[in-house]
Design a protein around this motif. Structure first.
Motif, PDB file in Angstrom:
ATOM      1  N   ASP A 122       0.782  -0.394  -0.053  1.00  0.00           N
ATOM      2  CA  ASP A 122       0.250   0.123   0.049  1.00  0.00           C
ATOM      3  C   ASP A 122       0.612   1.586  -0.276  1.00  0.00           C
ATOM      4  O   ASP A 122       0.504   2.635  -0.535  1.00  0.00           O
ATOM      5  CB  ASP A 122      -0.820   0.938   0.924  1.00  0.00           C
ATOM      6  CG  ASP A 122      -0.241   0.017   2.727  1.00  0.00           C
ATOM      7  OD1 ASP A 122      -0.208   0.749   3.312  1.00  0.00           O
ATOM      8  OD2 ASP A 122       1.083  -1.011   2.805  1.00  0.00           O
ATOM      9  N   ASN A 152      -3.059  -2.886  -2.801  1.00  0.00           N
ATOM     10  CA  ASN A 152      -3.576  -4.065  -2.196  1.00  0.00           C
ATOM     11  C   ASN A 152      -4.298  -4.890  -2.312  1.00  0.00           C
ATOM     12  O   ASN A 152      -3.871  -5.699  -3.197  1.00  0.00           O
ATOM     13  CB  ASN A 152      -4.818  -3.117  -0.990  1.00  0.00           C
ATOM     14  CG  ASN A 152      -6.066  -2.439  -2.280  1.00  0.00           C
ATOM     15  OD1 ASN A 152      -6.805  -3.989  -2.961  1.00  0.00           O
ATOM     16  ND2 ASN A 152      -5.984  -1.549  -2.211  1.00  0.00           N
ATOM     17  N   GLU A 192      -7.318  -6.346  -2.689  1.00  0.00           N
ATOM     18  CA  GLU A 192      -7.672  -6.427  -3.200  1.00  0.00           C
ATOM     19  C   GLU A 192      -7.680  -5.674  -5.081  1.00  0.00           C
ATOM     20  O   GLU A 192      -8.161  -7.165  -6.133  1.00  0.00           O
ATOM     21  CB  GLU A 192      -8.809  -5.451  -3.691  1.00  0.00           C
ATOM     22  CG  GLU A 192     -10.404  -5.264  -2.261  1.00  0.00           C
ATOM     23  CD  GLU A 192     -11.262  -4.607  -1.815  1.00  0.00           C
ATOM     24  OE1 GLU A 192     -10.579  -4.031  -2.826  1.00  0.00           O
ATOM     25  OE2 GLU A 192     -12.545  -4.907  -1.135  1.00  0.00           O
ATOM     26  N   LYS A 248      -8.136  -2.141   3.244  1.00  0.00           N
ATOM     27  CA  LYS A 248      -9.279  -2.985   2.598  1.00  0.00           C
ATOM     28  C   LYS A 248      -9.235  -4.580   2.829  1.00  0.00           C
ATOM     29  O   LYS A 248     -10.068  -5.158   3.163  1.00  0.00           O
ATOM     30  CB  LYS A 248      -8.686  -2.418   1.106  1.00  0.00           C
ATOM     31  CG  LYS A 248      -9.761  -0.675   0.330  1.00  0.00           C
ATOM     32  CD  LYS A 248      -9.576  -0.597  -0.740  1.00  0.00           C
ATOM     33  CE  LYS A 248      -9.300   0.638  -1.011  1.00  0.00           C
ATOM     34  NZ  LYS A 248      -9.853   0.615  -2.424  1.00  0.00           N
TER      35      LYS A 248
END
Length: 853
Positions: free
Chosen positions: A738, A765, A767, A789
């Motif tokens: 990140d 991230n 996802e 997330k």
């Protein structure tokens, strides 16, 4: 049940009883209702009652009519008043029945009457009156006979074993003395008669006797009973005397009669018995106190072996049974919610224990109640109930695998004692229940004293347990905080150092620019060292530090330390020496932690030495075990030394020898503290000898194992690192982090090892990483653990659940014990710690490629 229903139930119980008549009437005297007792009393049937043929006025004899009417008038004037009186009723057959009535009138006009048959009582009273009359007549006749028989009376008096004397009521002179009196006083009756107390006793004693005589004769008191010490010609005697007045028929006193018993011997026997009883009581009390102290000591010792609350309660309950009770139950409450958080029940009979547990589950304490356990705990009052009786419970399950408790079972409890658990500041902790069942024991004051003492110890131990675990939680929270702060610092610091190293390799840099980059690297590594020390301390305090024992070359490690520290020594113009007596074999230990210890100690020596030398010497001390040795290092310097005041806190964290505001030496004061902790974890220690301005000598020891089977590739040496080989055969690599700086740094590192830019894919991230893995397999995924997330663990689980088989490497700035194992156990193929080093990255890529091939 509402109050009205309860009142009706009680009334019906009385109405249907066979103990008393109950009837209700109206103002005219008509009997509206009556129970069977009353109907049998007056000889009428219920048909007579229901036909309205019963009226109390008709049942009342004429001589009682006026009094009954007066009672009716009072009831009409004062509804609700209750009146009791005796009268008679006519029986249906005509005879009279003496009764006692209790009458009251309700506001609606109804009169309720309770009628009790007192026939037998009247008979008894009459018989008593007749007996008293006969007795009085008999007494009068007997008294007359005795008065007429002086010879008979004289014979009785003369032969009584106690002293009997008679005084004239007017001047209190002696008129009679029996033979026992002569023997007691040592005075003949001829010498005694006609004289008074003043002729034989001291003035004080005589005055005391005369005062009491006058009180009896005047009628102030009916008789006198005294116990005195009487001086006689035979010595002082303890006497018990009863004096009474003898009066004529007109009630005038004529004589004072006295009966005196010599109780000297009996008093001495009584004193001796009392002394024996007192001595026996003291002995039993001492023995009881000794047993009590022994028991309290045994309980305290048994409970102090652990801080686990449940273990403490279990040991306590087992100690209490069967010494104090057949069943002991302990319930500890939460400080805030007052809920029961710990419970222990122990007894000699498993079925009784199962019953009590079930009973408690059905009768939980109500902590807001003004009575019961709540008030006892809050008021710190012990409750004892002897003769408790039977307890019932609806038991539908079993608390012991070998015991079956029938539904609607019961427990007969002989006695019960509840002792609150309260600490010194009055804070309630819970309570202990002692239950006596089959042993039939009843609790007394001694039981209460013992129970309160041991419960006081238990309360202290429970509170200490809570304080201990609070301190443990606080320590863990502090360590976790330090570890988290270290993580947050290491992440940007790693990026800074990484880019500085890349920048330093740029050949286009001017000399002054290269010097500036070197300064950044130097200070960055110093900062990283401080962060690592803080992290190591948090690891130690959280018991998360892990030793990684592996084969290493001690000689290579020492050379490595000297080479790393040589620049610092040369900058200060001091000599850095390495001394060892013989060739050093290969050993098994945690070489990285040993290197850390030696660098800390040698670094301190260089820091506090202005001229002269710093010397690192080593020797191997053999152990009793064939393959075990103790590696002993001596670090000597010619520096400023350590004063006596500085010695006491030298190994304390954040403490330094130089604490002045004009400090010449930097550092956090963590090095020595951390080094000693590590040395002790490795089976050794650190100690020193020093004097101001005379230098210092630090002695370091660690345990190790000798090994002869060690490949060169197993030796962990940080010097002369081989240049990185290009990874031209690696395909696609996905970097997931990140932090943009970290993504760019990893990209640069990968480029340095030969991975083309077009083969490097970046994701912010978890996802995004999952999206970029759809239909695409990478040679490596470098996955950061801590991300918003979706973190690395979640992303890993999702990818594996979707059937992704590629290699995934964990990236984390945490370096606590178990972090690596946690990542590998979760399914990661390898592990890299931040700040990321290119050498470590290259090693992971190489291992992955070798496994692939």
């Amino acid at each position: 049940m509402d109050p009205a229903s309860e009142l009706l139930r009680r009334y019906l119980t009385i109405y249907e009883s066979e103990l008393i008549g109950v009837l209700s009437t109206d103002a005219s005297g008509l009997i509206l209702d009556a129970n069977d007792y009353f109907l049998r009393l007056v000889g009428y049937t219920r048909d007579d009652l229901e036909a309205g043929r019963l009226n109390w006025k008709a049942l009342t004899p004429p001589e009682f009519a006026e009094e009954s009417q007066e009672v009716l008038r009072q009831l009409q004037e004062k509804p609700g008043v209750s009146i009791s009186f005796d009268k008679e009723y006519f029986h249906k057959d005509g005879h009279r029945i003496p009764i006692r009535l209790g009458v009251t009138r309700f506001h609606d006009g109804t009169i309720i009457t309770l009628a009790l048959d007192i026939t037998k009582q009247k008979q008894v009273e009459n018989e008593l009156e007749e007996a008293n009359a006969r007795l009085e007549e008999h007494v009068l006749q007997r008294t007359k006979q005795l008065e007429e028989s002086e010879a008979f009376l004289s014979g009785i008096i003369e032969n009584m074993p106690s002293m009997v004397f008679v005084k004239d009521a007017v001047n209190l002179s002696f008129v009679r003395l029996n033979r026992a009196g002569e023997e007691l006083l040592g005075i003949s009756r001829h010498e005694f008669i006609g004289k008074n107390d003043f002729d034989f006793f001291s003035k004080e004693v005589a005055e005391m006797f005369r005062t009491m005589d006058r009180r009896v004769l005047s009628g102030e008191i009916p008789y006198a009973e005294t116990e005195d010490v009487l001086p006689t010609r035979n010595g002082d005697r303890i006497i018990h005397t009863i004096k009474m007045a003898i009066r004529n028929q007109d009630g005038e006193p004529r004589y004072l009669l006295g009966v005196t018993e010599d109780i000297t011997e009996s008093k001495e026997h009584e004193r001796q018995r009392a002394e024996l009883v007192r001595a026996q009581a003291e002995k039993e009390s001492a023995e009881w106190r000794a047993r009590q102290e022994k028991f309290v000591s045994e309980v305290s010792f048994a409970l102090s072996r652990t801080f686990e609350t449940q273990e403490i309660l279990k040991s306590f309950a087992e100690k209490m049974v069967p010494l104090l009770a057949d069943v002991c139950t302990i319930e500890v409450i939460d400080e805030d919610s007052m809920d029961i958080v710990f419970q222990e029940c122990y007894g000699t009979d498993p079925e009784e224990v199962a019953f009590i547990r079930k009973w408690r589950s059905e009768n939980a304490p109500r902590w807001k109640s003004q009575s019961g356990e709540s008030s006892n705990v809050i008021s710190n009052k012990t409750v004892i109930v002897n003769g408790l009786g039977e307890i019932k419970a609806h038991v539908k399950d079993t608390y012991h695998p070998d015991v079956k408790v029938d539904e609607n079972s019961r427990l007969v409890s002989e006695a019960f004692m509840l002792v609150p658990l309260v600490v010194r500041d009055g804070k309630p902790l819970g309570f202990v229940s002692y239950v006596s069942t089959h042993s039939k024991r009843r609790f007394n004051k001694e039981d209460q004293v013992l129970a309160e003492r041991v419960c006081g110890r238990l309360a202290i131990l429970i509170e200490n347990s809570r304080l201990y675990y609070r301190s443990q939680d606080a320590s863990r929270a502090k360590s976790d905080f330090l570890a988290n702060v270290s993580h947050e610092i290491r992440t940007p610091l790693g990026a800074m150092l990484g880019f500085a190293e890349i920048l330093r390799e740029d050949e286009r840099l001017a000399a002054d620019q290269r010097k500036s980059v070197d300064t950044v690297l130097k200070n960055g590594h110093q900062l990283l060292k401080i962060v690592n020390e803080i992290l190591d301390i948090s690891k130690i305090e959280s018991e998360k530090i892990q030793l990684e024992n592996a084969p290493f070359s001690l000689h290579a490690l020492l050379v490595d330390v000297i080479q790393l520290m040589r620049a610092s020594a040369e900058d200060k113009g001091i000599e850095l020496r390495l001394v060892h007596a013989s060739a050093l074999d290969a050993f098994i230990a945690d070489s990285n932690r040993l290197r850390q210890i030696l660098i800390n100690i040698v670094g301190n020596a260089i820091k506090f030495t202005e001229k002269g030398y710093v010397e690192l010497a080593v020797e191997v001390q053999e152990s009793a075990e064939p393959k075990e040795v103790l590696l002993r290092f001596t670090i000597s310097d010619t520096g400023i030394g350590i004063s006596q005041d500085q010695r006491t806190h030298l190994f304390q964290p954040f403490s330094q020898a130089d604490t002045s505001t004009t400090r010449r030496f930097g550092g956090t004061g963590l090095g020595l503290f951390l080094s000693r902790k590590l040395a002790r974890l490795m089976g050794g220690d650190i100690y020193f000898s020093s004097a101001p301005q005379q230098g210092s000598r630090f002695f370091v020891s660690v345990a190790a194992q000798k090994t002869s089977e060690m490949k060169l590739s197993d030796v962990r040496v940080s010097i002369n690192v081989a240049p990185m080989q290009e990874a031209r055969d690696i395909g696609l690599i996905l970097v997931v982090d990140d932090a943009p700086d970290n993504r760019e740094l990893f990209k640069r590192y990968l480029q340095k090892v030969g991975v083309p830019t077009e083969r490097i894919v970046l994701a912010e991230n978890g996802e995004e990483a999952i999206q970029k893995c759809q239909g695409q397999t990478y040679d490596f995924i470098l996955m950061d653990i801590q991300m918003p997330k979706m973190d690395g663990f979640q992303a890993l689980r999702t990818l594996r659940s979707q059937g992704y088989q590629g290699k995934i490497v964990a990236l984390t700035a945490h370096a606590m014990k178990g972090d690596k194992e946690k990542c590998l156990d979760a399914g990661f193929d390898d592990y890299l710690a931040k700040p990321l080093k290119r050498e470590a990255l290259q090693e992971v890529l190489s291992r992955g490629s070798e496994r692939e091939n």
